[in-house]
Design an enzyme around this catalytic site. Structure first.
Site, PDB file in Angstrom:
ATOM      1  N   ARG A  99      42.461  34.264  31.247  1.00  0.00           N
ATOM      2  CA  ARG A  99      42.382  33.194  32.245  1.00  0.00           C
ATOM      3  C   ARG A  99      41.927  31.843  31.670  1.00  0.00           C
ATOM      4  O   ARG A  99      42.518  30.819  31.979  1.00  0.00           O
ATOM      5  CB  ARG A  99      41.476  33.618  33.409  1.00  0.00           C
ATOM      6  CG  ARG A  99      42.030  34.774  34.237  1.00  0.00           C
ATOM      7  CD  ARG A  99      43.494  34.584  34.555  1.00  0.00           C
ATOM      8  NE  ARG A  99      44.009  35.596  35.460  1.00  0.00           N
ATOM      9  CZ  ARG A  99      45.202  36.162  35.338  1.00  0.00           C
ATOM     10  NH1 ARG A  99      45.990  35.837  34.312  1.00  0.00           N
ATOM     11  NH2 ARG A  99      45.626  37.055  36.210  1.00  0.00           N
ATOM     12  N   ASP A 124      39.523  36.093  39.403  1.00  0.00           N
ATOM     13  CA  ASP A 124      40.372  35.106  38.739  1.00  0.00           C
ATOM     14  C   ASP A 124      40.212  33.700  39.302  1.00  0.00           C
ATOM     15  O   ASP A 124      40.322  32.715  38.573  1.00  0.00           O
ATOM     16  CB  ASP A 124      41.841  35.538  38.815  1.00  0.00           C
ATOM     17  CG  ASP A 124      42.172  36.604  37.783  1.00  0.00           C
ATOM     18  OD1 ASP A 124      41.380  36.775  36.841  1.00  0.00           O
ATOM     19  OD2 ASP A 124      43.217  37.261  37.920  1.00  0.00           O
TER      20      ASP A 124
END
Length: 416
Positions: free
Chosen positions: A96, A125
């Site tokens: 990420r 996330d």
């Protein structure tokens, strides 16, 4: 169409969610630039580009950041022996900040005031994407549709998204979707949601895509030699066919292939999300699993005992920070520096066997080894005086004697 609100760079995957979000953002009055990072996932990038343009994206950026992902994100995790809650090798958590960094760079290049992503409001996330964006570009504005009532009330579930897709001519798969969510990168693939939300449900046989079932994997192991410098793998050699790989990306892809062939790297866990809930996830991390075991071995072979104890504590904190999205925090940068410093003498070669879902260490050698064969030998006295151990034991037993002496007094008094 609403009045133009400026340009937004969308972290785009080409799937149902981000395709619908692209069209929805246009509906809200934004000019949309799609950003797709190639971090080793199996994807038809050309088709994804054409789809984004057909849906109205002003521009489409597709960047291959696989090499950077390995060298700048995976390698520090290997050096750290990073492991979240004793089992998870952090495949998604490492990806990420790599993706978000590219997202911000495109936004700055294009003069965009906004970035957007398709992460849900319940997961990790959203935190990882946004903390990276704010760290690298404090003035950026993040649009997170799945946290906006006007979006999630309109699309409470997948069915509503599918209807929206058909209404707006967004291509959707003609075959039924797998009853779980998948996310893939070079490091791993994750499966969650759908039928996996019930923790007692066993993963269906057809779920796994990166690794073979260990029961049907080859009956002959692959024996590998992995060479490390400063705690980073620099060469892998297959003892069977002599194949070698030296560059970071090639080496990692090769280990993925070998480990996948033998069913190495599967875990099924319940973990604690940063936002406060437990979730069930199934992961395949083939190359990462081999490197975890190999690095652990060469590190124990070359690193001082007390230094390693401190480094283990740093690795625990590092893993937590990475999982929670703080890759670009000052504390995580500090830890990476410390862990990197600890790896200066971690060099040498580990020989291992990959077989039926397991990694077996066979041997190791290093010019920086702290192992003294003569000193430890049961056949040679070496530079060690066995009689010295008597005083060592006496000193260490003093605390135990005193503790139990006091306990005996307390027990005797209670019995009176």
């Amino acid at each position: 169409m609403a009045q133009t609100k400026g340009t937004v760079v969308l972290a785009y995957s080409g799937g149902l969610d981000t395709s619908c979000i692209l069209v929805w953002l246009k509906e809200q009055g934004y000019d949309v630039i799609a950003y797709l990072a190639n971090i080793g996932q199996k994807e038809d990038f050309d088709a994804a580009r054409k789809k984004a343009l057909a849906l109205g994206a002003k521009k489409v950026y597709i960047e291959d950041v696989s090499k950077e992902f390995v060298e700048q994100f995976i390698w520090p995790a290997v050096q750290a022996n990073a492991l979240y809650e004793d089992r998870y090798l952090l495949g998604t958590a490492l990806a990420r900040p790599c993706i978000a960094r590219g997202l911000v760079e495109v936004a700055q290049r294009e003069g965009a005031q906004h970035v957007a992503h398709g992460a849900t409001g319940k997961g990790n996330d959203q935190v990882r994407f946004e903390l990276t964006c704010y760290a690298l570009c404090p003035k950026i504005k993040v649009i997170a549709p799945w946290r906006m009532p006007e979006f999630y009330q309109r699309f409470p579930g997948r069915r509503e998204l599918m209807d929206y897709a058909k209404e707006h001519g967004i291509p959707v798969p003609v075959t039924p979707q797998t009853p779980w969510s998948m996310d893939e990168n070079l490091m791993h693939i994750s499966y969650e949601a759908g039928i996996l939300e019930n923790p007692k449900n066993q993963a269906p046989p057809g779920l796994y895509t990166k690794t073979r079932d260990p029961a049907t994997s080859p009956d002959i192991p692959d024996v590998l030699e992995i060479q490390f410098e400063r705690g980073v793998p620099v060469k892998v050699t297959n003892a069977g066919d002599g194949a070698t790989r030296c560059t970071a990306l090639e080496l990692f892809v090769y280990l993925n292939d070998i480990a996948g062939k033998h069913g190495v790297g599967r875990i099924d866990i319940v973990e604690n999300r940063f936002v406060g809930m437990k979730s069930r996830g199934i992961y395949e991390t083939p190359a990462g699993t081999i490197l975890y075991h190999a690095h652990l071995d060469i590190e124990a072979f070359t690193m001082d005992r007390e230094v390693r104890k401190i480094k283990q504590g740093l690795a625990l904190k590092f893993s937590e920070l990475v999982y929670n999205g703080f890759w670009h925090s000052p504390e995580c940068e500090f830890l990476r520096e410390c862990i990197g410093r600890s790896q200066e003498a971690v060099l040498g070669t580990v020989r291992l066997s990959v077989f039926k879902g397991q990694v077996y260490i066979l041997g190791r050698e290093s010019p920086r080894s702290l192992y003294n064969e003569e000193l430890v030998s049961m056949n040679v006295q070496g530079d060690y005086e066995p009689a010295d151990a008597t005083g060592f034991i006496n000193i260490n037993s003093l605390r135990l004697k005193e503790y139990h002496r006091l306990q005996s007094k307390v027990t005797a008094k209670q019995d009176e």
